[in-house]
Motif scaffolding. Structure first.
Motif, PDB file in Angstrom:
ATOM      1  N   ALA A 162       0.819  -1.215   0.000  1.00 35.54           N
ATOM      2  CA  ALA A 162       0.000   0.000   0.000  1.00 35.54           C
ATOM      3  C   ALA A 162       0.850   1.262   0.000  1.00 35.54           C
ATOM      4  O   ALA A 162       0.351   2.350  -0.298  1.00 35.54           O
ATOM      5  CB  ALA A 162      -0.936  -0.002   1.209  1.00 35.54           C
ATOM      6  N   ASP A 163       2.141   1.124   0.319  1.00 35.68           N
ATOM      7  CA  ASP A 163       3.012   2.302   0.300  1.00 35.68           C
ATOM      8  C   ASP A 163       3.133   2.890  -1.107  1.00 35.68           C
ATOM      9  O   ASP A 163       3.474   4.071  -1.253  1.00 35.68           O
ATOM     10  CB  ASP A 163       4.407   1.935   0.823  1.00 35.68           C
ATOM     11  CG  ASP A 163       4.413   1.653   2.322  1.00 35.68           C
ATOM     12  OD1 ASP A 163       3.456   2.075   3.004  1.00 35.68           O
ATOM     13  OD2 ASP A 163       5.360   1.011   2.800  1.00 35.68           O
ATOM     14  N   CYS A 164       2.883   2.063  -2.119  1.00 36.01           N
ATOM     15  CA  CYS A 164       2.934   2.567  -3.497  1.00 36.01           C
ATOM     16  C   CYS A 164       1.931   3.697  -3.698  1.00 36.01           C
ATOM     17  O   CYS A 164       2.198   4.647  -4.445  1.00 36.01           O
ATOM     18  CB  CYS A 164       2.651   1.436  -4.481  1.00 36.01           C
ATOM     19  SG  CYS A 164       3.972   0.203  -4.600  1.00 36.01           S
ATOM     20  N   PHE A 165       0.797   3.593  -3.028  1.00 38.14           N
ATOM     21  CA  PHE A 165      -0.219   4.637  -3.166  1.00 38.14           C
ATOM     22  C   PHE A 165       0.267   5.934  -2.521  1.00 38.14           C
ATOM     23  O   PHE A 165       0.054   7.030  -3.054  1.00 38.14           O
ATOM     24  CB  PHE A 165      -1.529   4.179  -2.525  1.00 38.14           C
ATOM     25  CG  PHE A 165      -2.092   2.919  -3.128  1.00 38.14           C
ATOM     26  CD1 PHE A 165      -1.947   2.652  -4.479  1.00 38.14           C
ATOM     27  CD2 PHE A 165      -2.777   2.005  -2.350  1.00 38.14           C
ATOM     28  CE1 PHE A 165      -2.462   1.497  -5.046  1.00 38.14           C
ATOM     29  CE2 PHE A 165      -3.308   0.851  -2.898  1.00 38.14           C
ATOM     30  CZ  PHE A 165      -3.148   0.589  -4.244  1.00 38.14           C
ATOM     31  N   GLY A 166       0.903   5.819  -1.378  1.00 40.47           N
ATOM     32  CA  GLY A 166       1.451   7.003  -0.734  1.00 40.47           C
ATOM     33  C   GLY A 166       2.524   7.662  -1.581  1.00 40.47           C
ATOM     34  O   GLY A 166       2.618   8.895  -1.643  1.00 40.47           O
ATOM     35  N   ARG A 167       3.309   6.837  -2.269  1.00 37.70           N
ATOM     36  CA  ARG A 167       4.354   7.389  -3.141  1.00 37.70           C
ATOM     37  C   ARG A 167       3.737   8.171  -4.301  1.00 37.70           C
ATOM     38  O   ARG A 167       4.287   9.191  -4.735  1.00 37.70           O
ATOM     39  CB  ARG A 167       5.245   6.270  -3.664  1.00 37.70           C
ATOM     40  CG  ARG A 167       6.070   5.591  -2.585  1.00 37.70           C
ATOM     41  CD  ARG A 167       7.019   4.543  -3.147  1.00 37.70           C
ATOM     42  NE  ARG A 167       7.482   3.640  -2.090  1.00 37.70           N
ATOM     43  CZ  ARG A 167       7.134   2.374  -1.970  1.00 37.70           C
ATOM     44  NH1 ARG A 167       6.339   1.820  -2.883  1.00 37.70           N
ATOM     45  NH2 ARG A 167       7.576   1.636  -0.976  1.00 37.70           N
ATOM     46  N   LEU A 168       2.626   7.676  -4.836  1.00 42.26           N
ATOM     47  CA  LEU A 168       1.982   8.401  -5.938  1.00 42.26           C
ATOM     48  C   LEU A 168       1.413   9.726  -5.437  1.00 42.26           C
ATOM     49  O   LEU A 168       1.482  10.744  -6.137  1.00 42.26           O
ATOM     50  CB  LEU A 168       0.879   7.559  -6.580  1.00 42.26           C
ATOM     51  CG  LEU A 168       0.334   8.155  -7.877  1.00 42.26           C
ATOM     52  CD1 LEU A 168       1.383   8.095  -8.992  1.00 42.26           C
ATOM     53  CD2 LEU A 168      -0.934   7.433  -8.345  1.00 42.26           C
ATOM     54  N   ALA A 169       0.852   9.731  -4.232  1.00 36.14           N
ATOM     55  CA  ALA A 169       0.345  10.982  -3.660  1.00 36.14           C
ATOM     56  C   ALA A 169       1.479  11.983  -3.474  1.00 36.14           C
ATOM     57  O   ALA A 169       1.327  13.189  -3.751  1.00 36.14           O
ATOM     58  CB  ALA A 169      -0.363  10.698  -2.338  1.00 36.14           C
ATOM     59  N   GLU A 170       2.626  11.508  -3.015  1.00 35.53           N
ATOM     60  CA  GLU A 170       3.794  12.384  -2.875  1.00 35.53           C
ATOM     61  C   GLU A 170       4.263  12.900  -4.233  1.00 35.53           C
ATOM     62  O   GLU A 170       4.662  14.069  -4.372  1.00 35.53           O
ATOM     63  CB  GLU A 170       4.931  11.627  -2.187  1.00 35.53           C
ATOM     64  CG  GLU A 170       4.640  11.265  -0.743  1.00 35.53           C
ATOM     65  CD  GLU A 170       5.696  10.344  -0.153  1.00 35.53           C
ATOM     66  OE1 GLU A 170       6.638   9.985  -0.893  1.00 35.53           O
ATOM     67  OE2 GLU A 170       5.595   9.981   1.034  1.00 35.53           O
ATOM     68  N   ASP A 173      -7.136  -4.251  -4.225  1.00 36.56           N
ATOM     69  CA  ASP A 173      -6.680  -3.221  -3.282  1.00 36.56           C
ATOM     70  C   ASP A 173      -7.320  -1.854  -3.500  1.00 36.56           C
ATOM     71  O   ASP A 173      -6.790  -0.850  -3.035  1.00 36.56           O
ATOM     72  CB  ASP A 173      -5.159  -3.089  -3.362  1.00 36.56           C
ATOM     73  CG  ASP A 173      -4.650  -2.737  -4.765  1.00 36.56           C
ATOM     74  OD1 ASP A 173      -5.474  -2.424  -5.650  1.00 36.56           O
ATOM     75  OD2 ASP A 173      -3.420  -2.795  -4.979  1.00 36.56           O
ATOM     76  N   PHE A 174      -8.467  -1.802  -4.183  1.00 38.30           N
ATOM     77  CA  PHE A 174      -9.004  -0.470  -4.505  1.00 38.30           C
ATOM     78  C   PHE A 174      -9.455   0.289  -3.261  1.00 38.30           C
ATOM     79  O   PHE A 174      -9.398   1.530  -3.222  1.00 38.30           O
ATOM     80  CB  PHE A 174     -10.125  -0.553  -5.543  1.00 38.30           C
ATOM     81  CG  PHE A 174     -11.393  -1.232  -5.100  1.00 38.30           C
ATOM     82  CD1 PHE A 174     -12.366  -0.555  -4.378  1.00 38.30           C
ATOM     83  CD2 PHE A 174     -11.639  -2.548  -5.443  1.00 38.30           C
ATOM     84  CE1 PHE A 174     -13.537  -1.172  -3.997  1.00 38.30           C
ATOM     85  CE2 PHE A 174     -12.805  -3.183  -5.074  1.00 38.30           C
ATOM     86  CZ  PHE A 174     -13.764  -2.501  -4.337  1.00 38.30           C
ATOM     87  N   GLU A 175      -9.876  -0.423  -2.229  1.00 40.85           N
ATOM     88  CA  GLU A 175     -10.286   0.280  -1.016  1.00 40.85           C
ATOM     89  C   GLU A 175      -9.084   0.926  -0.327  1.00 40.85           C
ATOM     90  O   GLU A 175      -9.183   2.056   0.179  1.00 40.85           O
ATOM     91  CB  GLU A 175     -11.015  -0.697  -0.083  1.00 40.85           C
ATOM     92  CG  GLU A 175     -12.440  -0.967  -0.570  1.00 40.85           C
ATOM     93  CD  GLU A 175     -12.965  -2.337  -0.162  1.00 40.85           C
ATOM     94  OE1 GLU A 175     -14.172  -2.444   0.095  1.00 40.85           O
ATOM     95  OE2 GLU A 175     -12.161  -3.293  -0.141  1.00 40.85           O
ATOM     96  N   ALA A 176      -7.945   0.239  -0.359  1.00 39.56           N
ATOM     97  CA  ALA A 176      -6.719   0.842   0.185  1.00 39.56           C
ATOM     98  C   ALA A 176      -6.302   2.035  -0.662  1.00 39.56           C
ATOM     99  O   ALA A 176      -5.822   3.051  -0.137  1.00 39.56           O
ATOM    100  CB  ALA A 176      -5.596  -0.195   0.227  1.00 39.56           C
ATOM    101  N   GLY A 177      -6.483   1.936  -1.977  1.00 31.98           N
ATOM    102  CA  GLY A 177      -6.171   3.052  -2.855  1.00 31.98           C
ATOM    103  C   GLY A 177      -7.034   4.259  -2.552  1.00 31.98           C
ATOM    104  O   GLY A 177      -6.545   5.406  -2.508  1.00 31.98           O
TER     105      GLY A 177
END
Length: 308
Positions: free
Chosen positions: A246-254, A279-283
């Motif tokens: 899920a850290d990949c999503f945080g990286r995209l936000a950054e 994983d769409f809910e985590a996204g």
């Protein structure tokens, strides 16, 4: 009596020979008729694709059972309810997140079933498959292209799919420039359309199998699109991410924050396309505004043995 029996045998033989001649073509023809009828029965579940299709034929080749229209609508409803709940759980309105139904390898008939239920946003991974399906389906579908696009396929895709709403996988200045050049040529030839919305695909996992610009290179690519590609409209960023990370999503936000700073834009001006069936809910919890869901709606994909 022996003479009568002999005469009867001769008469029967004479009658049987022409009957066989008449019946033989019918007996030979019957299997052909049955074979021709067979695709019609199969077609009620999966439409046969044009030659060279990479999509519609895949499930049929593998013998996969396709869900019926009612099953598809039920699956779509379940996923849409989860998307709305996740959006509300992240403090946003229920309709703030777009659900893109990814129909890769699925027949046009299944897409039409969901279209008739009111859904309009669909995603495809293969240029050839999208071109074939777009020609068979209603013109008000909002197509999202979410697969890797080679520069030499750009012209064919843009000309064949006038209702391409978003191309989510711009990962190089070369591809962006090519798309802009094709659109300029179409405009000069009288095929005017508004700027094409594009997302930058960002590789947030570092996996060799994933396409995308490196996060550090995203601001420069965004600047190129914004300043040198007037036929494109930079609308957001997209990532696939690594399964379970899920850290990949945080990286995209950054990365979005860095891109917005480079362009002098508000972050909210850029959408985030992240999250798939698993994983769409985590996204959504991480800020996604668009999720790409395929197998949870259409069922498992069936690939020919060569593609497994």
């Amino acid at each position: 009596r022996p003479r009568m029996r002999a005469l009867l045998v001769v008469v029967v033989a004479l009658l049987w020979t022409p009957s066989q001649a008449l019946l033989r073509p019918c007996m030979l023809q019957a299997p052909r008729v049955a074979l021709r009828a067979l695709p019609l029965a199969v077609g009620s579940r999966a439409r046969a694709p044009p030659a060279g299709s990479r999509g519609v034929s895949m499930a049929a080749e593998a013998g996969a059972e396709a869900p019926g229209p009612e099953d598809l609508r039920a699956s779509l409803g379940t996923v849409a309810a989860r998307v709305r709940a996740a959006a509300e759980g992240s403090g946003r309105a229920a309709d703030d997140v777009r659900l893109v139904a990814v129909s890769k390898t699925k027949p046009a008939s299944m897409i039409l079933a969901l279209y008739e239920a009111g859904h309009r946003a669909f995603g495809e991974n293969y240029a050839q498959e999208l071109m074939e399906k777009a020609s068979q389906l209603p013109a008000d579908i909002s197509w999202h292209f979410i697969g890797h696009l080679q520069s030499n396929k750009a012209k064919a895709l843009l000309e064949a799919v006038p209702n391409l709403a978003v191309l989510e996988t711009v990962d190089s200045a070369k591809l962006a420039t090519r798309l802009n050049t094709v659109l300029e040529g179409m405009a000069e030839a009288g095929g005017e359309r508004g700027p094409l919305a594009v997302y930058l695909q960002v590789d947030t996992s570092g996996e060799d199998t994933k396409s995308g610009v490196d996060p550090a290179g995203a601001p420069a690519l965004a600047a190129h699109v914004a300043s040198s590609c007037p036929r494109l409209r930079l609308a957001g960023l997209m990532t696939i991410g690594a399964p379970g990370d899920a850290d990949c999503f945080g990286r995209l936000a950054e990365c979005r924050a860095a891109v917005a700073a480079e362009l002098g834009w508000e972050e909210a001006r850029l959408e985030l396309s992240m999250g798939m069936s698993g994983d769409f809910e985590a996204g959504i919890a991480a800020g996604s505004t668009s999720v790409r869901v395929g197998s949870s709606i259409f069922g498992a994909r069936a690939y020919p043995a060569a593609r497994k």
